[in-house]
Design a protein around this motif. Structure first.
Motif, PDB file in Angstrom:
ATOM      1  N   SER A  89       0.840  -1.199   0.000  1.00 30.44           N
ATOM      2  CA  SER A  89       0.000   0.000   0.000  1.00 30.44           C
ATOM      3  C   SER A  89       0.874   1.248   0.000  1.00 30.44           C
ATOM      4  CB  SER A  89      -0.928   0.007   1.213  1.00 30.44           C
ATOM      5  OG  SER A  89      -0.195  -0.043   2.420  1.00 30.44           O
ATOM      6  N   ASP A  90       0.394   2.280  -0.708  1.00 31.03           N
ATOM      7  CA  ASP A  90       1.158   3.518  -0.832  1.00 31.03           C
ATOM      8  C   ASP A  90       0.267   4.742  -0.601  1.00 31.03           C
ATOM      9  OD1 ASP A  90       3.533   4.991  -1.381  1.00 31.03           O
ATOM     10  OD2 ASP A  90       2.755   5.444  -3.381  1.00 31.03           O
ATOM     11  N   ASP A  91      -0.898   4.517   0.008  1.00 33.89           N
ATOM     12  CA  ASP A  91      -1.826   5.616   0.247  1.00 33.89           C
ATOM     13  C   ASP A  91      -2.146   5.691   1.729  1.00 33.89           C
ATOM     14  OD1 ASP A  91      -3.347   3.380   0.587  1.00 33.89           O
ATOM     15  OD2 ASP A  91      -4.648   3.710  -1.153  1.00 33.89           O
ATOM     16  N   VAL A  92      -3.294   6.259   2.070  1.00 31.99           N
ATOM     17  CA  VAL A  92      -3.640   6.412   3.481  1.00 31.99           C
ATOM     18  C   VAL A  92      -3.765   5.064   4.182  1.00 31.99           C
ATOM     19  CG1 VAL A  92      -6.146   6.430   3.123  1.00 31.99           C
ATOM     20  CG2 VAL A  92      -5.163   7.707   5.045  1.00 31.99           C
ATOM     21  N   ASN A  93      -4.030   4.008   3.395  1.00 29.33           N
ATOM     22  CA  ASN A  93      -4.123   2.671   3.998  1.00 29.33           C
ATOM     23  C   ASN A  93      -2.805   2.234   4.632  1.00 29.33           C
ATOM     24  OD1 ASN A  93      -6.872   1.927   3.448  1.00 29.33           O
ATOM     25  ND2 ASN A  93      -6.312   1.785   1.286  1.00 29.33           N
ATOM     26  N   TRP A  94      -1.685   2.773   4.118  1.00 31.03           N
ATOM     27  CA  TRP A  94      -0.393   2.453   4.726  1.00 31.03           C
ATOM     28  C   TRP A  94      -0.414   2.814   6.210  1.00 31.03           C
ATOM     29  CZ3 TRP A  94       3.562   4.658   7.428  1.00 31.03           C
ATOM     30  CH2 TRP A  94       4.800   3.997   7.420  1.00 31.03           C
ATOM     31  N   TYR A  95      -1.004   3.959   6.526  1.00 25.82           N
ATOM     32  CA  TYR A  95      -1.067   4.434   7.905  1.00 25.82           C
ATOM     33  C   TYR A  95      -2.134   3.688   8.711  1.00 25.82           C
ATOM     34  CZ  TYR A  95       1.737   8.262   6.055  1.00 25.82           C
ATOM     35  OH  TYR A  95       2.735   8.992   5.455  1.00 25.82           O
ATOM     36  N   THR A  96      -3.324   3.521   8.121  1.00 25.73           N
ATOM     37  CA  THR A  96      -4.418   2.905   8.881  1.00 25.73           C
ATOM     38  C   THR A  96      -4.109   1.440   9.198  1.00 25.73           C
ATOM     39  OG1 THR A  96      -5.628   2.374   6.838  1.00 25.73           O
ATOM     40  CG2 THR A  96      -6.142   4.459   7.926  1.00 25.73           C
ATOM     41  N   LYS A  97      -3.440   0.738   8.292  1.00 25.80           N
ATOM     42  CA  LYS A  97      -3.078  -0.654   8.560  1.00 25.80           C
ATOM     43  C   LYS A  97      -2.161  -0.758   9.766  1.00 25.80           C
ATOM     44  CE  LYS A  97      -3.391  -2.611   3.891  1.00 25.80           C
ATOM     45  NZ  LYS A  97      -2.619  -3.172   2.751  1.00 25.80           N
ATOM     46  N   ARG A  98      -1.170   0.099   9.830  1.00 33.42           N
ATOM     47  CA  ARG A  98      -0.208   0.048  10.926  1.00 33.42           C
ATOM     48  C   ARG A  98      -0.814   0.552  12.224  1.00 33.42           C
ATOM     49  NH1 ARG A  98       1.611  -0.284   6.278  1.00 33.42           N
ATOM     50  NH2 ARG A  98       3.650  -1.156   5.735  1.00 33.42           N
ATOM     51  N   MET A  99      -1.676   1.551  12.134  1.00 29.69           N
ATOM     52  CA  MET A  99      -2.334   2.055  13.326  1.00 29.69           C
ATOM     53  C   MET A  99      -3.265   1.004  13.926  1.00 29.69           C
ATOM     54  SD  MET A  99      -4.571   5.555  13.717  1.00 29.69           S
ATOM     55  CE  MET A  99      -5.724   5.028  12.440  1.00 29.69           C
ATOM     56  N   THR A 100      -4.035   0.348  13.066  1.00 32.18           N
ATOM     57  CA  THR A 100      -4.957  -0.677  13.542  1.00 32.18           C
ATOM     58  C   THR A 100      -4.202  -1.855  14.139  1.00 32.18           C
ATOM     59  OG1 THR A 100      -6.534  -0.055  11.814  1.00 32.18           O
ATOM     60  CG2 THR A 100      -6.860  -2.177  12.889  1.00 32.18           C
ATOM     61  N   LEU A 101      -3.153  -2.303  13.459  1.00 33.62           N
ATOM     62  CA  LEU A 101      -2.381  -3.431  13.967  1.00 33.62           C
ATOM     63  C   LEU A 101      -1.662  -3.075  15.264  1.00 33.62           C
ATOM     64  CD1 LEU A 101      -1.518  -6.324  13.601  1.00 33.62           C
ATOM     65  CD2 LEU A 101       0.350  -5.542  12.114  1.00 33.62           C
ATOM     66  N   SER A 102      -1.259  -1.826  15.420  1.00 29.82           N
ATOM     67  CA  SER A 102      -0.637  -1.400  16.683  1.00 29.82           C
ATOM     68  C   SER A 102      -1.601  -1.599  17.843  1.00 29.82           C
ATOM     69  CB  SER A 102      -0.217   0.072  16.584  1.00 29.82           C
ATOM     70  OG  SER A 102       0.832   0.252  15.675  1.00 29.82           O
ATOM     71  N   GLY A 103      -2.887  -1.286  17.623  1.00 25.03           N
ATOM     72  CA  GLY A 103      -3.886  -1.501  18.660  1.00 25.03           C
ATOM     73  C   GLY A 103      -4.080  -2.971  18.964  1.00 25.03           C
ATOM     74  N   VAL A 104      -4.111  -3.797  17.913  1.00 31.23           N
ATOM     75  CA  VAL A 104      -4.269  -5.241  18.103  1.00 31.23           C
ATOM     76  C   VAL A 104      -3.073  -5.813  18.858  1.00 31.23           C
ATOM     77  CG1 VAL A 104      -4.360  -7.466  16.911  1.00 31.23           C
ATOM     78  CG2 VAL A 104      -5.739  -5.541  16.085  1.00 31.23           C
ATOM     79  N   TYR A 105      -1.879  -5.449  18.417  1.00 32.89           N
ATOM     80  CA  TYR A 105      -0.672  -5.979  19.055  1.00 32.89           C
ATOM     81  C   TYR A 105      -0.575  -5.544  20.524  1.00 32.89           C
ATOM     82  CZ  TYR A 105       4.244  -6.376  20.311  1.00 32.89           C
ATOM     83  OH  TYR A 105       5.418  -6.664  20.970  1.00 32.89           O
TER      84      TYR A 105
END
Length: 223
Positions: free
Chosen positions: A133-149
């Motif tokens: 991913s090279d758009d805003v999803n790059w950020y949302t994926k990592r932000m969401t996974l940070s919460g899960v982790y």
């Protein structure tokens, strides 16, 4: 990670459960590793804080090694993410090392470093699993996974079930919540009425791009 920091870290780990990631631990690690204090301070200017960060990154490296060895091709993508989070948690030798690290990085002066480390772990998971991913999803994926982790790690610290089965069930539930959220996002995006209402915000978000390799900006805007 340099050999010198590896030596310091190995010497420090036995002291962390008792003294935390502290000056006492750092001084003991220097004395027992045989590394000269001046060199140790040059390698770790923040003392035990740098060792705590090095310990976290060591766990990241072990996670990646397991991911590279694992047979993931036949797994659903959500199961690959779950495996990566599990591998990262299982890289910890002693829960007390994590507890002491969380105490350290909860301090206001070190909280940004703790956030960066978690973000780095989640970024590494996504990159290891082939995220492009090279758009805003790059950020949302990592932000969401940070919460899960983060939430799974906290649950694991208090889990006394056999084989930590309760933790892995908790992890599955958190990932299921994320998948439902992603499904909802897709439905909203494909809804013609909402697309018109949200046209402006969506256009702005569409201009956000992932960080460039130089790493000196958190993202950039297309003109």
């Amino acid at each position: 990670m340099s050999d010198m920091i590896e030596k310091l870290l190995d010497a420090a780990l036995i002291h962390v459960p008792f003294d935390g990631w502290s000056d006492e631990t750092f001084n003991a690690a220097v004395a027992e590793s045989g590394v000269e204090m001046a060199l140790a301070r040059a390698m770790c200017p923040r003392g035990a804080v740098d060792l705590a960060a090095a310990y976290h990154r060591r766990g990241d490296q072990r996670m990646v090694a397991r991911l590279n060895e694992a047979e993931l091709a036949q797994m659903r993508f959500r199961d690959r993410i779950a495996a990566a989070v599990r591998f990262r948690i299982e890289a910890v030798e002693d829960k007390e090392l994590v507890r002491r690290g969380m105490t350290l990085f909860a301090l206001p002066q070190h909280a940004p470093e703790g956030t960066r480390l978690i973000w780095g772990t989640c970024d590494l998971i996504w990159r290891s699993l082939g995220d492009t991913s090279d758009d805003v999803n790059w950020y949302t994926k990592r932000m969401t996974l940070s919460g899960v982790y983060s939430s799974t790690l906290l649950y694991w610290l208090g889990d006394e079930s056999e084989g930590f089965e309760a933790t892995w069930a908790f992890l599955d539930r958190r990932i299921e919540d994320v998948m439902q959220f992603e499904t909802l996002k897709a439905r909203l995006r494909d809804n013609p009425a909402l697309s018109r209402v949200l046209k402006g915000p969506l256009e702005v978000l569409g201009r956000i791009r992932a960080p460039k390799p130089r790493g000196d900006m958190p993202g950039h805007w297309d003109k």
